[in-house]
Write an enzyme that holds these catalytic residues in place. Sequence first.
Site, PDB file in Angstrom:
ATOM      1  N   SER A  63      -2.149  -6.407  -1.701  1.00  0.00           N
ATOM      2  CA  SER A  63      -3.451  -5.959  -2.210  1.00  0.00           C
ATOM      3  C   SER A  63      -3.327  -4.584  -2.850  1.00  0.00           C
ATOM      4  CB  SER A  63      -4.459  -5.908  -1.054  1.00  0.00           C
ATOM      5  OG  SER A  63      -3.961  -5.034  -0.044  1.00  0.00           O
ATOM      6  N   HIS A 107       7.908  -0.840   6.332  1.00  0.00           N
ATOM      7  CA  HIS A 107       7.051  -0.726   7.528  1.00  0.00           C
ATOM      8  C   HIS A 107       7.748  -1.213   8.784  1.00  0.00           C
ATOM      9  CE1 HIS A 107       3.291  -0.847   4.693  1.00  0.00           C
ATOM     10  NE2 HIS A 107       3.961   0.290   4.636  1.00  0.00           N
ATOM     11  N   CYS A 121      14.165   6.381  30.024  1.00  0.00           N
ATOM     12  CA  CYS A 121      13.186   7.451  30.306  1.00  0.00           C
ATOM     13  C   CYS A 121      11.893   6.936  30.932  1.00  0.00           C
ATOM     14  CB  CYS A 121      12.852   8.213  29.010  1.00  0.00           C
ATOM     15  SG  CYS A 121      11.779   7.286  27.906  1.00  0.00           S
ATOM     16  N   PRO A 175      -2.559 -14.689  -6.350  1.00  0.00           N
ATOM     17  CA  PRO A 175      -3.646 -15.584  -6.791  1.00  0.00           C
ATOM     18  C   PRO A 175      -4.953 -14.841  -7.033  1.00  0.00           C
ATOM     19  CG  PRO A 175      -3.121 -15.929  -4.458  1.00  0.00           C
ATOM     20  CD  PRO A 175      -2.121 -14.975  -4.996  1.00  0.00           C
ATOM     21  N   ALA A 208       2.828 -17.124  -4.707  1.00  0.00           N
ATOM     22  CA  ALA A 208       4.239 -16.739  -4.819  1.00  0.00           C
ATOM     23  C   ALA A 208       5.174 -17.956  -4.754  1.00  0.00           C
ATOM     24  CB  ALA A 208       4.577 -15.755  -3.693  1.00  0.00           C
ATOM     25  N   CYS A 268      12.043   2.340  22.296  1.00  0.00           N
ATOM     26  CA  CYS A 268      11.361   3.195  23.276  1.00  0.00           C
ATOM     27  C   CYS A 268      10.307   4.002  22.530  1.00  0.00           C
ATOM     28  CB  CYS A 268      12.387   4.146  23.920  1.00  0.00           C
ATOM     29  SG  CYS A 268      11.590   5.438  24.897  1.00  0.00           S
ATOM     30  N   ASN A 314       6.419  -6.062   4.523  1.00  0.00           N
ATOM     31  CA  ASN A 314       6.327  -7.037   5.601  1.00  0.00           C
ATOM     32  C   ASN A 314       7.293  -6.709   6.731  1.00  0.00           C
ATOM     33  OD1 ASN A 314       4.525  -8.315   3.923  1.00  0.00           O
ATOM     34  ND2 ASN A 314       6.003  -9.809   3.166  1.00  0.00           N
ATOM     35  N   VAL A 315       6.903  -7.082   7.916  1.00  0.00           N
ATOM     36  CA  VAL A 315       7.733  -6.802   9.106  1.00  0.00           C
ATOM     37  C   VAL A 315       8.275  -8.100   9.703  1.00  0.00           C
ATOM     38  CG1 VAL A 315       6.447  -4.681   9.633  1.00  0.00           C
ATOM     39  CG2 VAL A 315       5.684  -6.850  10.632  1.00  0.00           C
TER      40      VAL A 315
HETATM   41  N1  APR Z   1       1.053 -15.728  -2.886  1.00  0.00           N
HETATM   42  C1  APR Z   1       0.927 -14.447  -3.337  1.00  0.00           C
HETATM   43  N2  APR Z   1      -0.030 -13.591  -2.898  1.00  0.00           N
HETATM   44  C2  APR Z   1      -0.902 -14.061  -1.979  1.00  0.00           C
HETATM   45  C3  APR Z   1      -0.836 -15.369  -1.457  1.00  0.00           C
HETATM   46  C4  APR Z   1       0.190 -16.222  -1.954  1.00  0.00           C
HETATM   47  N3  APR Z   1       0.328 -17.475  -1.525  1.00  0.00           N
HETATM   48  N4  APR Z   1      -1.855 -15.523  -0.551  1.00  0.00           N
HETATM   49  C5  APR Z   1      -2.507 -14.333  -0.504  1.00  0.00           C
HETATM   50  N5  APR Z   1      -1.952 -13.463  -1.368  1.00  0.00           N
HETATM   51  C6  APR Z   1      -2.323 -12.073  -1.637  1.00  0.00           C
HETATM   52  C7  APR Z   1      -3.781 -11.731  -1.409  1.00  0.00           C
HETATM   53  O1  APR Z   1      -4.528 -12.028  -2.595  1.00  0.00           O
HETATM   54  C8  APR Z   1      -3.703 -10.224  -1.164  1.00  0.00           C
HETATM   55  O2  APR Z   1      -3.796  -9.511  -2.408  1.00  0.00           O
HETATM   56  O3  APR Z   1      -1.617 -11.276  -0.733  1.00  0.00           O
HETATM   57  C9  APR Z   1      -2.299 -10.035  -0.599  1.00  0.00           C
HETATM   58  C10 APR Z   1      -2.295  -9.651   0.857  1.00  0.00           C
HETATM   59  O4  APR Z   1      -2.843  -8.361   0.950  1.00  0.00           O
HETATM   60  P1  APR Z   1      -2.935  -7.661   2.391  1.00  0.00           P
HETATM   61  O5  APR Z   1      -3.435  -8.663   3.376  1.00  0.00           O
HETATM   62  O6  APR Z   1      -3.667  -6.360   2.175  1.00  0.00           O
HETATM   63  O7  APR Z   1      -1.421  -7.372   2.773  1.00  0.00           O
HETATM   64  P2  APR Z   1      -0.534  -6.177   2.285  1.00  0.00           P
HETATM   65  O8  APR Z   1      -0.876  -5.776   0.883  1.00  0.00           O
HETATM   66  O9  APR Z   1       0.864  -6.549   2.575  1.00  0.00           O
HETATM   67  O10 APR Z   1      -0.963  -4.982   3.281  1.00  0.00           O
HETATM   68  C11 APR Z   1      -0.209  -3.777   3.150  1.00  0.00           C
HETATM   69  O11 APR Z   1      -1.280  -2.862   5.110  1.00  0.00           O
HETATM   70  O12 APR Z   1      -2.099  -3.460   7.134  1.00  0.00           O
HETATM   71  C12 APR Z   1      -1.087  -2.765   6.521  1.00  0.00           C
HETATM   72  O13 APR Z   1       1.115  -2.392   7.224  1.00  0.00           O
HETATM   73  C13 APR Z   1       0.234  -3.399   6.848  1.00  0.00           C
HETATM   74  O14 APR Z   1       2.082  -3.924   5.395  1.00  0.00           O
HETATM   75  C14 APR Z   1       0.668  -4.027   5.520  1.00  0.00           C
HETATM   76  C15 APR Z   1      -0.029  -3.156   4.504  1.00  0.00           C
END
Ligand code: APR
Length: 242
Positions: A188, A118, A149, A213, A230, A126, A101-102
């Site tokens: 994910s 990330h 620059c 979930p 979470a 820059c 996460n950012v």
């Molecule tokens: N608690 C826990 N998990 C949750 C919740 C919650 N309340 N709500 C949703 N989720 C889960 C979803 O089921 C999903 O599996 O969070 C996950 C989010 O997945 P993504 O949207 O793919 O996010 P992430 O895995 O962080 O993506 C990875 O991809 O787009 C790039 O750089 C970006 O850091 C990001 C990376």
Amino acid sequence: MIDTELIIALRNARFIAALTGAGISAESGLATFRDAQTGLWARFDPRELATPSAFARNPKLVWDWYAWRRERVAAAQPNAGHFALAELERRASDFMLITQNVDGLHQRAGGRKLVELHGNIGRVKCSREDTLVERWEAPAGEVPRCAHCGAPLRPDVVWFEEMLPEHAVAAAEDAVRRCDVLLVVGTSAEVYPAAALPAHAQRSGAIVVEINPNTTALSAAADHVLRGAAGAVLPALVAALD
Ligand code: APR
């Protein structure tokens, strides 16, 4: 329900690590990337916004999207999941949080031992020299430029097609090799190299716990799966350590 074997493993763990994704910030009101109905990407074409080529093609669109996200992050608050991980850091004899996460919410919840794989949307740099910029101004409708620059400024985040910061990858790999338990929360597990970290942890003998979930690419390989949000599961996990 958290099974006894996992509680004992956490109590005995010398080193606990956590890998988090956008899901841990969902309960803070920040959209995740891939959840179909609310996902950030659902409304945007990733190729349009988070790649160096998109920025080169349309720096204003990319800059504005990140400015909007920076405002939403600033207005968001850490949730019980972020605070529970900060509590776990205080209790564990050794701890490392690796986040994709950012949004900086782990730091705002009190987390100190952490790696941002990330980058961080709160930092701007820059686009040519990579030097961080604290303050910037731009004529309305234009992207701010580097005072040194003249190149356009950009968020200090890792875009698709870009390499991750070497020091962050090294720290993350070291943590998953040394940890006894790896909590994988709210991701994910589709984006590499972060998605490879749970397998590296298991190969080094760690127990991998998925907290999500929904089912993910990691679910089948995880040693424990806690199917829930979470903000509910992590506080219960910490409470069970008492
Ligand atoms: N608690 C826990 N998990 C949750 C919740 C919650 N309340 N709500 C949703 N989720 C889960 C979803 O089921 C999903 O599996 O969070 C996950 C989010 O997945 P993504 O949207 O793919 O996010 P992430 O895995 O962080 O993506 C990875 O991809 O787009 C790039 O750089 C970006 O850091 C990001 C990376």
